[in-house]
Design an enzyme around this catalytic site. Structure first.
Site, short mmCIF file in Angstrom:
data_model
loop_
_atom_site.label_atom_id
_atom_site.label_comp_id
_atom_site.label_asym_id
_atom_site.label_seq_id
_atom_site.Cartn_x
_atom_site.Cartn_y
_atom_site.Cartn_z
N ASP A 140 0.89 -1.15 0.00
CA ASP A 140 0.00 0.00 0.00
C ASP A 140 0.94 1.22 0.00
O ASP A 140 2.11 1.10 0.37
CB ASP A 140 -0.86 -0.04 1.27
CG ASP A 140 -1.66 1.22 1.46
OD1 ASP A 140 -2.35 1.63 0.50
OD2 ASP A 140 -1.59 1.82 2.55
N ASP A 185 0.00 5.08 0.82
CA ASP A 185 -0.21 6.06 1.89
C ASP A 185 -0.20 5.37 3.26
O ASP A 185 -1.01 4.48 3.50
CB ASP A 185 -1.57 6.76 1.71
CG ASP A 185 -1.67 7.51 0.40
OD1 ASP A 185 -1.20 8.65 0.33
OD2 ASP A 185 -2.21 6.94 -0.58
C1 G6P Z 1 -5.34 6.04 0.04
C2 G6P Z 1 -5.54 6.82 1.33
C3 G6P Z 1 -6.98 7.27 1.44
C4 G6P Z 1 -7.42 8.01 0.18
C5 G6P Z 1 -7.26 7.11 -1.02
C6 G6P Z 1 -7.64 7.81 -2.33
O1 G6P Z 1 -5.88 4.78 0.17
O2 G6P Z 1 -5.22 6.03 2.46
O3 G6P Z 1 -7.13 8.08 2.57
O4 G6P Z 1 -8.76 8.43 0.27
O5 G6P Z 1 -5.90 6.70 -1.11
O6 G6P Z 1 -6.68 8.79 -2.60
P1 G6P Z 1 -6.73 9.83 -3.77
O7 G6P Z 1 -5.29 10.30 -3.85
O8 G6P Z 1 -7.13 9.09 -5.03
O9 G6P Z 1 -7.69 10.88 -3.42
MG MG Z 2 -2.70 3.14 3.56
#
Ligand code: G6P
Ligand code: MG
Length: 215
Positions: free
Chosen positions: A13, A15
């Protein structure tokens, strides 16, 4: 912690695992929520971990006092992403920790295939910011999936891209939705940060370098 059998690839993953964008997501959603007069705090932000942008907005709108149309939701998501991307510009290769980089290099040296499995549509932009563009063998992200975590789609696509079966891959996650996605896809998983405590976490790791003890 003991070594897992027959692992040929690691799916990360992004983030909360490779880098830390939580604060930027929080600041951007907070600006939107404040503008709309919607309550938003760190506890609600915690629920957004690993969840897609559209689903994040739905969680935030639970506290709204009126209904939002589909057009309004699209506009809010776009505004949030613009603010978020401005914050992402503050990220630099120095935001990639030495521990993460050294561990990735060691995994590569051991011959494992390395992929990203992230719900974010900003994956490529973030990897560029931290100097990891071109590093991973394959990237499966929010741009190539229909269903986001806890659906296993993003990890199944990543495994497919690196030509491995789910059981040959170790997924590294910080979100409960991500751990559930890994389990339902038939992957091994390691949970870091908040994910070290979830019931379905197979291997709780305190530190990124602990991945080296599992593969
Ligand atoms: C990751 C983060 C989420 C976020 C998602 C979508 O999974 O942990 O908090 O909402 O990505 O991110 P984006 O950059 O597409 O808005
Ligand atoms: Mg994450």
């Amino acid at each position: 912690m003991s070594k897992l059998e027959n692992i040929k690839g690691v799916i990360f993953d992004l983030d909360g695992v490779i880098c830390f964008t939580d604060q930027y997501h929080f600041l951007a959603w907070k600006e939107i929520a404040d503008k709309e007069g919607i309550e938003f705090n760190e506890a609600i932000n915690e629920r957004l971990r690993g969840v897609s942008r559209a689903e994040s907005l739905e969680i935030i709108l639970e506290k709204a006092t009126r209904e939002y149309s589909a057009e309004e939701k699209t506009a809010l998501m776009e505004q949030k992403n613009n603010i978020y991307k401005e914050h992402l510009k503050d990220m630099l290769p120095t935001d990639l920790s030495k521990e993460v980089k050294d561990t990735l290099d060691e995994l590569r040296a051991r011959g494992l295939k390395l992929a990203i499995g992230s719900s974010s549509k900003n994956t490529e932009f973030i990897l560029e910011r931290i100097g990891l563009d071109g590093f991973f063998d394959k990237i499966s992200d929010g741009k190539n999936i229909i269903n986001s975590k806890p659906d296993p789609e993003v990890f199944l696509k990543a495994a497919d891209m690196i030509e491995l079966k789910p059981e040959e891959c170790l997924v590294i996650e910080d979100a409960e939705a991500g751990i559930h996605a890994a389990v339902s896809g038939g992957f091994h998983n390691a949970g870091i940060g908040s994910a070290s405590k979830y019931a379905k976490t197979e291997n709780a790791i305190a530190s990124f370098r602990d991945i080296l003890e599992l593969v």
